[in-house]
Design a protein around this motif. Structure first.
Motif, mmCIF file in Angstrom:
data_model
loop_
_atom_site.group_PDB
_atom_site.id
_atom_site.type_symbol
_atom_site.label_atom_id
_atom_site.label_comp_id
_atom_site.label_asym_id
_atom_site.label_seq_id
_atom_site.Cartn_x
_atom_site.Cartn_y
_atom_site.Cartn_z
ATOM 1 N N VAL A 1 0.932 -1.242 -0.008
ATOM 2 C CA VAL A 1 0.032 0.269 -0.101
ATOM 3 C C VAL A 1 0.885 1.226 -0.099
ATOM 4 N N ILE A 2 0.615 2.207 -0.948
ATOM 5 C CA ILE A 2 1.427 3.452 -1.116
ATOM 6 C C ILE A 2 0.455 4.554 -0.599
ATOM 7 N N PHE B 1 14.198 -11.441 -4.538
ATOM 8 C CA PHE B 1 15.303 -10.198 -3.850
ATOM 9 C C PHE B 1 15.191 -9.035 -4.507
ATOM 10 N N GLY B 2 15.237 -9.288 -5.864
ATOM 11 C CA GLY B 2 15.432 -7.950 -6.790
ATOM 12 C C GLY B 2 14.096 -7.111 -6.512
ATOM 13 N N TRP B 3 12.906 -7.910 -6.715
ATOM 14 C CA TRP B 3 11.549 -7.330 -6.491
ATOM 15 C C TRP B 3 11.277 -6.770 -5.202
ATOM 16 N N ASP B 4 11.798 -7.208 -4.371
ATOM 17 C CA ASP B 4 11.211 -6.640 -3.153
ATOM 18 C C ASP B 4 12.215 -5.373 -2.831
ATOM 19 N N GLY C 1 10.396 -1.720 -2.571
ATOM 20 C CA GLY C 1 10.387 -0.867 -1.639
ATOM 21 C C GLY C 1 10.825 0.759 -2.293
ATOM 22 N N GLN C 2 11.803 0.554 -3.219
ATOM 23 C CA GLN C 2 12.108 1.782 -4.073
ATOM 24 C C GLN C 2 10.857 2.400 -4.558
ATOM 25 N N LEU C 3 10.105 1.752 -5.177
ATOM 26 C CA LEU C 3 8.879 2.333 -5.651
ATOM 27 C C LEU C 3 8.038 3.058 -4.552
#
Length: 142
Positions: free
Chosen positions: A10-11, A126-129, A133-135
């Motif tokens: 959720v953003i 790992f990459g998507w997590d 988080g950066q998104l």
């Protein structure tokens, strides 16, 4: 046998703001990788994943094609790097939630019966997590 990565975040920004972050080339590059993305069905594009010499990774090019684009709620594209990550699919579904947005993420089609298939899934998880988080971080900046 195929495996799918699913994440839900959720953003605290409206769907239009999150949509901008996943479909505007420069913003997409901030939280993901340099690219030549255009939000047009059928558009073929690439992500340039930089090398990480400390991890023994030489970098790679991800070849993609936009499969679905329904602003500001649905985006899907193919994702192919070879080996066990050929013809996989990445999708984002955005739903309003209060003043924010619930993001449903999925990367499907990993062939874990291939050599290094499970390793590819673990690396992608790992990459998507990290990238999701950066998104979240990029969309909450003023």
């Amino acid at each position: 046998m195929n495996k799918t990565i699913r994440r839900e975040i959720v953003i605290p920004k409206p769907p239009e703001k999150v949509w901008q972050a996943i479909t505007e080339r420069d913003t997409l590059a901030e939280w993901m990788y340099p690219n030549d993305f255009e939000p047009l069905i059928g558009h073929q594009f690439t992500f340039s994943v930089p090398a990480n010499l400390k991890a023994g990774f030489d970098g790679l090019t991800v070849r993609c094609e936009v499969l679905e684009c329904d602003p500001p709620s649905q985006l899907a594209f193919s994702w192919s790097v070879g080996g066990p990550v050929v013809n996989t699919r990445v999708s984002f579904r955005l739903e309003p939630e209060g003043d924010g947005t619930r993001v449903f993420f999925e990367h499907s089609g990993f062939d874990v019966s291939q050599l290094r298939g499970n390793q590819a899934v673990r690396g992608a998880e790992f990459g998507w997590d990290k990238m999701l988080g950066q998104l979240a971080d990029i969309t909450t900046q003023p």
